[in-house]
Scaffold this motif. Structure first.
Motif, PDB file in Angstrom:
ATOM      1  N   ARG A  17      42.618  -6.655  30.216  1.00 30.76           N
ATOM      2  CA  ARG A  17      41.794  -5.587  29.643  1.00 30.76           C
ATOM      3  C   ARG A  17      40.324  -5.741  29.986  1.00 30.76           C
ATOM      4  O   ARG A  17      39.554  -4.797  29.808  1.00 30.76           O
ATOM      5  N   ARG A  50      47.177   2.038  44.357  1.00 31.91           N
ATOM      6  CA  ARG A  50      47.518   3.383  43.914  1.00 31.91           C
ATOM      7  C   ARG A  50      47.082   4.375  44.983  1.00 31.91           C
ATOM      8  O   ARG A  50      45.989   4.273  45.533  1.00 31.91           O
ATOM      9  N   HIS A 241      35.341  -3.039  36.497  1.00 30.45           N
ATOM     10  CA  HIS A 241      35.215  -1.652  36.040  1.00 30.45           C
ATOM     11  C   HIS A 241      33.887  -1.431  35.315  1.00 30.45           C
ATOM     12  O   HIS A 241      33.482  -2.224  34.458  1.00 30.45           O
ATOM     13  N   PRO A 299      42.992  -1.377  39.629  1.00 31.74           N
ATOM     14  CA  PRO A 299      42.721  -0.852  38.286  1.00 31.74           C
ATOM     15  C   PRO A 299      43.882  -0.007  37.778  1.00 31.74           C
ATOM     16  O   PRO A 299      44.482   0.766  38.532  1.00 31.74           O
ATOM     17  N   ILE A 300      44.202  -0.164  36.505  1.00 34.75           N
ATOM     18  CA  ILE A 300      45.129   0.721  35.807  1.00 34.75           C
ATOM     19  C   ILE A 300      44.489   1.102  34.478  1.00 34.75           C
ATOM     20  O   ILE A 300      43.508   0.491  34.057  1.00 34.75           O
ATOM     21  N   THR A 301      45.040   2.100  33.806  1.00 35.23           N
ATOM     22  CA  THR A 301      44.491   2.517  32.523  1.00 35.23           C
ATOM     23  C   THR A 301      45.040   1.646  31.405  1.00 35.23           C
ATOM     24  O   THR A 301      46.097   1.013  31.554  1.00 35.23           O
ATOM     25  N   PRO A 302      44.366   1.586  30.259  1.00 30.04           N
ATOM     26  CA  PRO A 302      44.924   0.860  29.114  1.00 30.04           C
ATOM     27  C   PRO A 302      46.313   1.358  28.724  1.00 30.04           C
ATOM     28  O   PRO A 302      47.185   0.557  28.368  1.00 30.04           O
ATOM     29  N   ASP A 303      46.538   2.666  28.802  1.00 35.82           N
ATOM     30  CA  ASP A 303      47.861   3.201  28.475  1.00 35.82           C
ATOM     31  C   ASP A 303      48.921   2.707  29.453  1.00 35.82           C
ATOM     32  O   ASP A 303      50.060   2.413  29.062  1.00 35.82           O
ATOM     33  N   GLU A 304      48.554   2.615  30.735  1.00 37.49           N
ATOM     34  CA  GLU A 304      49.511   2.103  31.726  1.00 37.49           C
ATOM     35  C   GLU A 304      49.816   0.642  31.474  1.00 37.49           C
ATOM     36  O   GLU A 304      50.967   0.199  31.626  1.00 37.49           O
ATOM     37  N   THR A 306      49.733  -0.891  28.538  1.00 38.40           N
ATOM     38  CA  THR A 306      50.584  -0.948  27.350  1.00 38.40           C
ATOM     39  C   THR A 306      52.015  -0.533  27.684  1.00 38.40           C
ATOM     40  O   THR A 306      52.983  -1.141  27.209  1.00 38.40           O
TER      41      THR A 306
END
Length: 319
Positions: A17, A50, A241, A299-304, A306
């Motif tokens: 994170r 990605r 980030h 990089p990925i999102t926090p939702d990804e 989780t």
């Protein structure tokens, strides 16, 4: 972060994170077994990125360096070492996913595809980057003809990411044709492409080459960049980030046990060492795994993150 281990020759994922502390999503166990996906029953050098279509692209080396010891083959390598060298292999592994859980799988024999590589001894350390001019995913990797010097080439993948469609071309012309170059890692920074790679010079190390075009024009420079005293390879560049700080990560195979090393830069001239994972004084940490090899970070999102953690904790993800 994708990585592998020599002990299993399999694929692992870890998430962070904050870009400093990484936790393996499967409790330190593989997310994909090399025995299930590779012709040689082992994978190495996983790279994940990605694409502009939102899909995830994974490229790996199809190779098990302990295949004979584990009873997977009767010879040291797929082909004779005197003709094709240490660790010779034929395939790249290409995979594509929308959720980092369900993947397509293709084994690409570059020697069968392309006349120029008909006698290739290796297809090592593939990586993928999007070419905005051609609007295709470019795959680049290290190869050699027979047991000759290693060099890096690039080709373009089909939309399904199941094969390569263009004759590979050299990425970098080293001034000494006897010096091998491997483990290329290309990142677009501003209006330039920065390639970090390993040069088998004396002494060897990680070098940087820069070009204004993605697949050609990289200019050799003789300065080593990684501030590391132990033997190292497999550079991977990523940006923290929300900052203008870039992290140069590399595989410190000279450490016992194996570890990842890190340096930070803002100007690509000065690289400040920030240590190894879990080294005293280093901000870089792991929580539930050790000895990662040949890592790559995207990089990925926090939702990804989780979603990925939840899947390996037992929750289902619809296809």
């Amino acid at each position: 972060m994708s990585y592998f281990k020599d002990e299993t020759h399999s694929l692992y994922f870890a998430v962070s994170r904050d870009g400093f502390t990484f936790t393996d999503v499967n409790g330190g166990k593989p997310v994909l077994s090399g025995r299930d996906i590779a012709e040689q029953k082992g994978i190495r050098d996983p790279h994940i990125t990605r694409g502009p279509d939102g899909a995830f692209y994974m490229a790996m080396t199809d190779l098990h360096i302990f295949g004979r010891e584990e009873g997977l083959r009767t010879t040291a390598w797929e082909r004779p070492e005197d003709r094709y060298g240490w660790g010779n292999n034929r395939n790249l592994i290409l995979m594509k996913s929308r959720d980092m859980v369900h993947w397509t799988l293709a084994r690409v024999d570059v020697g069968r595809l392309f006349p120029s590589l008909a006698n290739a001894g290796t297809a090592w350390a593939p990586e993928t980057i999007y070419d905005p001019v051609r609007r295709q995913m470019m795959v680049y990797f290290s190869t050699r003809i027979g047991n000759g010097p290693l060099y890096m080439v690039s080709s373009y993948a089909d939309p399904a990411f199941k094969t390569l469609t263009t004759e590979p071309v050299k990425l970098l012309i080293h001034p000494d044709s006897k010096v091998g170059t491997i483990d290329g890692d290309i990142t677009r920074v501003g209006n330039q492409y920065r390639m970090f790679y390993v040069g088998h010079e004396n002494p060897g190390g990680i070098f940087q080459a820069v070009s204004k075009t993605i697949g050609s024009g990289y200019v050799y420079t003789p300065q080593r960049v990684a501030p590391e005293t132990l033997a190292h390879e497999a550079p991977n560049l990523w940006r923290r980030h929300g900052t203008d700080t870039y992290v140069l990560m590399y595989d410190v195979f000279g450490a016992k046990p194996n570890n990842m090393g890190f340096a930070e830069t803002k100007d690509f001239k000065t690289f400040t060492r920030i240590g190894h994972f879990n080294e005293t004084g280093s901000p870089m940490k792991t929580t539930n795994f050790t000895s990662p090899k040949h890592g790559s970070v995207m990089p990925i999102t926090p939702d990804e993150a989780t979603r990925l953690e939840s899947y390996f904790a037992g929750a289902s993800i619809p296809r």
